[in-house]
Design a protein around this motif. Sequence first.
Motif, PDB file in Angstrom:
ATOM      1  N   LEU A 146      -3.008  -0.560   2.974  1.00  0.00           N
ATOM      2  CA  LEU A 146      -4.226  -0.912   2.713  1.00  0.00           C
ATOM      3  C   LEU A 146      -4.834   0.313   1.858  1.00  0.00           C
ATOM      4  N   VAL A 147      -5.401  -0.362   0.668  1.00  0.00           N
ATOM      5  CA  VAL A 147      -6.026   0.923  -0.267  1.00  0.00           C
ATOM      6  C   VAL A 147      -7.208   0.195  -0.534  1.00  0.00           C
ATOM      7  N   ASP A 148      -8.114   1.440  -0.650  1.00  0.00           N
ATOM      8  CA  ASP A 148      -9.707   1.172  -0.847  1.00  0.00           C
ATOM      9  C   ASP A 148      -9.512   1.112  -2.479  1.00  0.00           C
ATOM     10  N   SER A 149      -9.917  -0.337  -3.086  1.00  0.00           N
ATOM     11  CA  SER A 149      -9.620  -0.294  -4.327  1.00  0.00           C
ATOM     12  C   SER A 149     -10.932   0.023  -5.055  1.00  0.00           C
ATOM     13  N   LYS A 150     -11.987   0.432  -4.471  1.00  0.00           N
ATOM     14  CA  LYS A 150     -13.159   0.952  -5.430  1.00  0.00           C
ATOM     15  C   LYS A 150     -13.399   1.549  -6.450  1.00  0.00           C
ATOM     16  N   LYS A 151     -11.956   2.559  -6.472  1.00  0.00           N
ATOM     17  CA  LYS A 151     -11.697   3.251  -7.610  1.00  0.00           C
ATOM     18  C   LYS A 151     -10.483   3.208  -8.309  1.00  0.00           C
ATOM     19  N   THR A 152      -9.916   2.018  -7.941  1.00  0.00           N
ATOM     20  CA  THR A 152      -8.558   1.551  -8.724  1.00  0.00           C
ATOM     21  C   THR A 152      -8.484   0.123  -8.624  1.00  0.00           C
ATOM     22  N   SER A 153      -7.324  -0.478  -9.151  1.00  0.00           N
ATOM     23  CA  SER A 153      -7.378  -1.971  -9.383  1.00  0.00           C
ATOM     24  C   SER A 153      -6.164  -2.664  -9.186  1.00  0.00           C
ATOM     25  N   LYS A 154      -5.771  -3.602  -9.127  1.00  0.00           N
ATOM     26  CA  LYS A 154      -4.592  -4.257  -8.757  1.00  0.00           C
ATOM     27  C   LYS A 154      -3.601  -3.890  -9.972  1.00  0.00           C
ATOM     28  N   SER A 155      -3.839  -3.800 -11.203  1.00  0.00           N
ATOM     29  CA  SER A 155      -3.124  -3.585 -12.466  1.00  0.00           C
ATOM     30  C   SER A 155      -2.727  -2.007 -12.417  1.00  0.00           C
ATOM     31  N   GLU A 156      -3.608  -1.285 -11.928  1.00  0.00           N
ATOM     32  CA  GLU A 156      -3.216   0.232 -11.793  1.00  0.00           C
ATOM     33  C   GLU A 156      -2.190   0.405 -10.741  1.00  0.00           C
ATOM     34  N   ALA A 157      -2.233  -0.427  -9.562  1.00  0.00           N
ATOM     35  CA  ALA A 157      -1.479  -0.023  -8.453  1.00  0.00           C
ATOM     36  C   ALA A 157       0.075  -0.741  -8.897  1.00  0.00           C
ATOM     37  N   GLU A 158      -0.050  -1.806  -9.675  1.00  0.00           N
ATOM     38  CA  GLU A 158       1.379  -2.460 -10.077  1.00  0.00           C
ATOM     39  C   GLU A 158       1.884  -1.353 -11.201  1.00  0.00           C
ATOM     40  N   ALA A 159       1.199  -0.860 -12.070  1.00  0.00           N
ATOM     41  CA  ALA A 159       1.592   0.164 -12.815  1.00  0.00           C
ATOM     42  C   ALA A 159       2.192   1.421 -12.301  1.00  0.00           C
ATOM     43  N   ALA A 160       1.839   1.813 -11.071  1.00  0.00           N
ATOM     44  CA  ALA A 160       2.245   2.810 -10.227  1.00  0.00           C
ATOM     45  C   ALA A 160       3.573   2.338  -9.585  1.00  0.00           C
ATOM     46  N   GLY A 161       4.167   1.172  -9.750  1.00  0.00           N
ATOM     47  CA  GLY A 161       5.230   0.661  -9.070  1.00  0.00           C
ATOM     48  C   GLY A 161       5.238   0.089  -7.769  1.00  0.00           C
ATOM     49  N   LEU A 162       3.896  -0.352  -7.418  1.00  0.00           N
ATOM     50  CA  LEU A 162       3.616  -0.838  -6.200  1.00  0.00           C
ATOM     51  C   LEU A 162       3.489  -2.521  -6.170  1.00  0.00           C
ATOM     52  N   ASP A 163       3.951  -3.170  -5.193  1.00  0.00           N
ATOM     53  CA  ASP A 163       3.838  -4.666  -5.223  1.00  0.00           C
ATOM     54  C   ASP A 163       2.657  -4.948  -4.525  1.00  0.00           C
ATOM     55  N   VAL A 164       1.575  -5.928  -4.934  1.00  0.00           N
ATOM     56  CA  VAL A 164       0.573  -6.137  -4.338  1.00  0.00           C
ATOM     57  C   VAL A 164       0.430  -7.497  -3.573  1.00  0.00           C
ATOM     58  N   ALA A 165       0.501  -7.152  -2.301  1.00  0.00           N
ATOM     59  CA  ALA A 165       0.645  -8.550  -1.323  1.00  0.00           C
ATOM     60  C   ALA A 165      -0.630  -9.447  -1.344  1.00  0.00           C
ATOM     61  N   HIS A 166      -1.716  -8.490  -1.285  1.00  0.00           N
ATOM     62  CA  HIS A 166      -3.183  -9.445  -1.110  1.00  0.00           C
ATOM     63  C   HIS A 166      -4.213  -8.357  -2.092  1.00  0.00           C
ATOM     64  N   ASP A 167      -4.643  -9.177  -2.972  1.00  0.00           N
ATOM     65  CA  ASP A 167      -5.933  -8.723  -3.784  1.00  0.00           C
ATOM     66  C   ASP A 167      -7.172  -9.208  -3.280  1.00  0.00           C
ATOM     67  N   LEU A 168      -7.887  -8.563  -2.646  1.00  0.00           N
ATOM     68  CA  LEU A 168      -9.170  -8.792  -1.874  1.00  0.00           C
ATOM     69  C   LEU A 168     -10.343  -8.203  -2.474  1.00  0.00           C
ATOM     70  N   PRO A 169     -10.778  -8.406  -3.675  1.00  0.00           N
ATOM     71  CA  PRO A 169     -11.903  -8.029  -4.483  1.00  0.00           C
ATOM     72  C   PRO A 169     -13.284  -8.037  -3.723  1.00  0.00           C
ATOM     73  N   GLU A 170     -13.219  -9.141  -2.810  1.00  0.00           N
ATOM     74  CA  GLU A 170     -14.628  -9.090  -2.195  1.00  0.00           C
ATOM     75  C   GLU A 170     -15.077  -8.079  -1.027  1.00  0.00           C
ATOM     76  N   ILE A 171     -14.010  -7.392  -0.584  1.00  0.00           N
ATOM     77  CA  ILE A 171     -14.184  -6.167   0.135  1.00  0.00           C
ATOM     78  C   ILE A 171     -13.358  -5.095  -0.581  1.00  0.00           C
ATOM     79  N   ASP A 172     -13.203  -4.983  -1.676  1.00  0.00           N
ATOM     80  CA  ASP A 172     -12.591  -3.817  -2.459  1.00  0.00           C
ATOM     81  C   ASP A 172     -11.303  -3.350  -1.915  1.00  0.00           C
ATOM     82  N   THR A 173     -10.338  -4.198  -1.385  1.00  0.00           N
ATOM     83  CA  THR A 173      -9.113  -3.750  -0.797  1.00  0.00           C
ATOM     84  C   THR A 173      -7.931  -4.386  -1.518  1.00  0.00           C
ATOM     85  N   LEU A 174      -6.866  -3.658  -1.632  1.00  0.00           N
ATOM     86  CA  LEU A 174      -5.477  -3.988  -1.963  1.00  0.00           C
ATOM     87  C   LEU A 174      -4.593  -3.946  -0.874  1.00  0.00           C
ATOM     88  N   VAL A 175      -3.608  -4.726  -0.544  1.00  0.00           N
ATOM     89  CA  VAL A 175      -2.751  -4.824   0.433  1.00  0.00           C
ATOM     90  C   VAL A 175      -1.294  -4.408  -0.633  1.00  0.00           C
TER      91      VAL A 175
END
Length: 438
Positions: free
Chosen positions: A36-65
Amino acid sequence: MSGYNRRSFLKVSGTALGGIAVGSTVTVATADERFLVDSKKTSKSEAEAAGLDVAHDLPEIDTLVVEGAESDVEALGVDYAADSTYSLDLPFDEEQVASEDATDEPYYSAQWDKQAQNIPDAHEITRGEGTRVAVIDTGVAAGHPDLQHAVNEDLSQDFTGDGYGAAGPYGGYHGTHVAGIVAADDRNDAGAVGSAPGTEIVDCRVFSPSENAAFADIVAAMVYSARIGCDAANLSLGSYPASRKENGSFYGKILNRTTSYAKNQGTVIVVAAGNDSADLQHDGSLISLPSEAANVVSVSATGPIGFNQGDDGLESPTYTPAAYTNYGTNAIDVAAPGGNFDDYSAGWFYDMVFNAIARPQFDADGNYVGASYTHSWIAGTSMAAPQVAGAVALLRSQRPDLNANKVRKRLRNTAEVPEEFDKTYYGAGELNTYEALK
């Protein structure tokens, strides 16, 4: 199974319970799996660019899985924690419990839980029409005769990614029993009665047939429930004991964001308190997740001893604290009927909660081939929580203007602590569904 008393049975098997808190622990995923990643200072695109697969994008709570290597997560330079899994400690096999055929009995006569809440009188006011309840669990059988009228298959969703889909009992019978307590059909001349048969059920499946539920999937299901406007989301799940240290701080932050979002959306989060006979208020550095999160209704369990077992009356009333329930005055919001048990004398299982179940069937290759639909007795705080979720649906149907806080307040203000028992088991008191509507 004869020869066991209550104490020895608890020692041997954990409980005669439905629920996931009995004997369960938080098992942290290995460092190269899921985070689980606190996405207040990152984004889904940045996570994917880092080579990570995004299972859940939860912008309502600023969280990526995300899934991938921990080194890639670290490279994002933000707060994160490894995902964890909750084990589902199922009750005994109902076929062992139901040694008498319930279909030979009038079904409502077996439902002391609905009788205690004056549900037929409540239905004179409302049956829960115009409301929606999410069941975050093992899956709800949309094909069960008692639930065919209620399950919204289009909105139902599988959060596990195992490929089985939603609106089916793919993770086990537990979720169907929970949904039946909320919404079993009272007008099909068969089966059991739910507290709010007029409500709509959304299946949010977080358990697979042979795997645990991921914390991240549970959070995603809670966010989804609020996003689609559910009046209540029922979580008959949890894990205890978990340490407040380790991932506790991060998990608490994510949970509080989630429950705050749900509250602001008008969704009442209802959570089973757990089945460990634990004092949640005086357990030091331990915590029960998610029942001790902010903005949830934490529910302990009550039940009779001696129901339907002769003409001498109950040995203990329906509002007796259950032998297994977790407790703590400030850790519990309300108590509700979850079922009880004493010994293995004839008919002892009548003290548990009777409702629908669906047992999934798979072939040798793991393909789902259908389910057997029936009814049975199960007990646990898992069964207490949906009594409250059903009450929320009734109350919101009657008073759609009430926000989540006011619904919680109404339930607490109309609950009462029985004089003969310690309030530490009840929080505000025993759920009084009919009084809440009045």
